[in-house]
Design an enzyme around this catalytic site. Sequence first.
Site, short mmCIF file in Angstrom:
data_model
loop_
_atom_site.label_atom_id
_atom_site.label_comp_id
_atom_site.label_asym_id
_atom_site.label_seq_id
_atom_site.Cartn_x
_atom_site.Cartn_y
_atom_site.Cartn_z
N HIS A 186 6.03 -34.77 -2.51
CA HIS A 186 7.29 -34.03 -2.36
C HIS A 186 8.48 -34.99 -2.28
O HIS A 186 9.54 -34.75 -2.84
CB HIS A 186 7.27 -33.18 -1.08
CG HIS A 186 6.21 -32.13 -1.03
ND1 HIS A 186 5.15 -32.19 -0.15
CD2 HIS A 186 6.03 -30.98 -1.72
CE1 HIS A 186 4.38 -31.11 -0.30
NE2 HIS A 186 4.89 -30.37 -1.25
N LYS A 195 1.89 -32.45 -10.76
CA LYS A 195 0.66 -32.12 -10.02
C LYS A 195 0.24 -30.68 -10.34
O LYS A 195 -0.94 -30.39 -10.52
CB LYS A 195 0.92 -32.29 -8.52
CG LYS A 195 0.00 -31.54 -7.61
CD LYS A 195 -1.28 -32.26 -7.45
CE LYS A 195 -2.34 -31.60 -6.60
NZ LYS A 195 -2.05 -30.43 -5.88
P1 AMP Z 1 4.00 -27.21 -2.93
O1 AMP Z 1 4.64 -27.51 -1.61
O2 AMP Z 1 2.56 -27.53 -3.00
O3 AMP Z 1 4.34 -25.83 -3.43
O4 AMP Z 1 4.68 -28.21 -3.96
C1 AMP Z 1 6.08 -28.26 -4.12
C2 AMP Z 1 6.42 -29.15 -5.27
O5 AMP Z 1 5.90 -30.45 -5.04
C3 AMP Z 1 5.81 -28.68 -6.61
O6 AMP Z 1 6.75 -28.90 -7.65
C4 AMP Z 1 4.61 -29.57 -6.75
O7 AMP Z 1 4.22 -29.76 -8.10
C5 AMP Z 1 5.12 -30.85 -6.14
N1 AMP Z 1 4.01 -31.71 -5.72
C6 AMP Z 1 3.00 -31.38 -4.87
N2 AMP Z 1 2.12 -32.40 -4.77
C7 AMP Z 1 2.57 -33.38 -5.59
C8 AMP Z 1 2.10 -34.68 -5.95
N3 AMP Z 1 0.97 -35.19 -5.44
N4 AMP Z 1 2.82 -35.39 -6.84
C9 AMP Z 1 3.96 -34.89 -7.38
N5 AMP Z 1 4.47 -33.68 -7.08
C10 AMP Z 1 3.78 -32.93 -6.20
#
Ligand code: AMP
Length: 278
Positions: free
Chosen positions: A37, A147
């Site tokens: 994030h 991701k």
């Molecule tokens: P989430 O909180 O899981 O809904 O993720 C929020 C944002 O963070 C989304 O755009 C995800 O793709 C991104 N994200 C989550 N994990 C990763 C990671 N390991 N690398 C890059 N972006 C990430």
Amino acid sequence: MDTIESVAEIQERTRKLRAEGRSIGFVPTMGFLHAGHRSLMRTARERADQVVVSIFVNPLQFGPTEDLARYPRDPEGDARQCSEEGVDLLFMPASFYLPDHATKVQVERLTTGLCGASRPGHFDGVTTVVARLFGLVHPTFAVFGEKDFQQLAVIRKMVADLAMDLEIVGAPLVRDTDGLALSSRNKYLSPEDRTRALTLHRALFAMRDRLRTDGKGADLEPAKRIGRALLDADRIDYLEIVDADTLAEPTADTRSLRALVAAFFGTTRLIDNVGLDL
Ligand code: AMP
């Protein structure tokens, strides 16, 4: 950094910023923040006058048997990390949808395979929440991680089809030092399952190596067999090599390939993917 809990207030603040001619970079998340994030926030920070991060665990994108109730939360730690990354506005809505919310945003085709096949309705929940967030935040651009590769493609399609007036920026997947793709859900893993989960990225990189050896246009089955053999999961949801633009089977027009995997370790479902540019 200002923390805002009201939908009316975030809309007013960001409307004013845009009226003043300031650019807004937006990073939507479900919280329990990690370095993945944070890399998105840095991308936004580099390009925008103002950075807005939202933290909202969106019930619409969870199926009835999924982990909504136990999704990990750490509002204080999240606020500290956002502040360290120079975020200007942190939007943590106390209530998000109107009580009589009635609208569903649905992207067709791109949502039927991969995660869409085993998580019916998931992407409708994602596009619906993201559309409302875009209406509240007025972003110049929004950053999403590779991701969630299918999610990024679905959101790009929604923005193009509905002529939403913002840019979607994709950011590379961030891994832990041992190669595991960072995810808020890694917290669920027992130490043994976490070790087995390392086979996710090993399988993907072995597939990439095999395709590099086999060369362009080669049969994809041997690479997929190698990936499946390396995965030490309790259940493989899918392991696919697809056209990176259409997420469908590669054709003669395919410009680049992507290998994607989803698998269960115990009750925890993890996803990972890698580009296969040969
Ligand atoms: P989430 O909180 O899981 O809904 O993720 C929020 C944002 O963070 C989304 O755009 C995800 O793709 C991104 N994200 C989550 N994990 C990763 C990671 N390991 N690398 C890059 N972006 C990430």
